[in-house]
Design a protein around this motif. Structure first.
Motif, mmCIF file in Angstrom:
data_model
loop_
_atom_site.group_PDB
_atom_site.id
_atom_site.type_symbol
_atom_site.label_atom_id
_atom_site.label_comp_id
_atom_site.label_asym_id
_atom_site.label_seq_id
_atom_site.Cartn_x
_atom_site.Cartn_y
_atom_site.Cartn_z
ATOM 1 N N LYS A 43 0.880 -1.174 0.000
ATOM 2 C CA LYS A 43 0.000 0.000 0.000
ATOM 3 C C LYS A 43 0.914 1.219 0.000
ATOM 4 O O LYS A 43 1.429 1.616 1.040
ATOM 5 N N LYS B 87 1.995 5.117 -0.150
ATOM 6 C CA LYS B 87 1.428 6.392 0.283
ATOM 7 C C LYS B 87 0.847 7.110 -0.939
ATOM 8 O O LYS B 87 1.370 6.971 -2.049
ATOM 9 N N TYR C 196 -3.994 -2.418 -1.351
ATOM 10 C CA TYR C 196 -2.740 -3.019 -1.838
ATOM 11 C C TYR C 196 -2.774 -3.021 -3.361
ATOM 12 O O TYR C 196 -3.066 -4.031 -3.992
ATOM 13 N N VAL D 248 9.449 0.183 2.663
ATOM 14 C CA VAL D 248 8.855 0.508 3.969
ATOM 15 C C VAL D 248 8.663 2.016 4.103
ATOM 16 O O VAL D 248 7.612 2.483 4.555
ATOM 17 N N GLY E 124 1.911 3.511 6.656
ATOM 18 C CA GLY E 124 2.133 2.843 7.936
ATOM 19 C C GLY E 124 3.444 2.091 8.021
ATOM 20 O O GLY E 124 3.622 1.262 8.918
ATOM 21 N N ILE F 137 6.049 -0.662 7.673
ATOM 22 C CA ILE F 137 5.982 -2.111 7.477
ATOM 23 C C ILE F 137 4.540 -2.620 7.497
ATOM 24 O O ILE F 137 4.221 -3.645 6.886
ATOM 25 N N ASP F 138 3.638 -1.901 8.176
ATOM 26 C CA ASP F 138 2.236 -2.325 8.221
ATOM 27 C C ASP F 138 1.549 -2.190 6.875
ATOM 28 O O ASP F 138 0.476 -2.769 6.679
ATOM 29 N N GLY F 139 2.139 -1.480 5.942
ATOM 30 C CA GLY F 139 1.577 -1.328 4.607
ATOM 31 C C GLY F 139 2.129 -2.330 3.598
ATOM 32 O O GLY F 139 1.968 -2.153 2.403
ATOM 33 N N LEU G 230 2.525 -6.634 2.821
ATOM 34 C CA LEU G 230 2.235 -8.032 3.120
ATOM 35 C C LEU G 230 3.216 -8.905 2.362
ATOM 36 O O LEU G 230 3.516 -8.642 1.187
#
Length: 104
Positions: A9, A11, A54, A85, A90, A92-94, A96
């Motif tokens: 995902k 930005k 994503y 990253v 977010g 690493i939260d963005g 998978l």
């Protein structure tokens, strides 16, 4: 064979040109790490429209787990990972990541 799947995902302010440059860096790593069978990257064009943000990703096929480890520990992969990253919503939260064994 191991299939390494990465969904990102990005930005909203990350341009398609920047994303293309990041994916070009990924393809340069292909030339440096033995055991990479191929890399596919791009933007989703799914007619299902259930990406949940994503919208970009890539797939790397490796001969085996050892080849995946060589890729993961390669300094260029680590540098690219940091850039992904930094550009993901977010951090690493963005991102998978799935690694799936595939019958060859």
């Amino acid at each position: 064979m191991i299939r390494h799947i990465v969904l990102i995902k990005f930005k909203p302010d990350v341009s398609e040109e920047t994303i293309s440059d990041l994916f070009a860096e990924l393809r340069e790593i292909e030339k440096q790490v033995s055991g990479i069978r191929g890399i596919t990257s791009g933007r989703s064009e799914s007619p299902e429209k259930i990406e949940r943000g994503y919208m970009h990703g890539f797939v790397v096929d490796f001969d085996d787990w050892d080849a995946l480890e060589r890729y993961q520990t390669h300094p260029d992969h680590k540098a690219l990972g940091g850039k992904l990253v930094a550009n993901a919503i977010g951090g690493i939260d963005g991102i998978l990541v799935l690694d799936i064994p595939v019958a060859a």
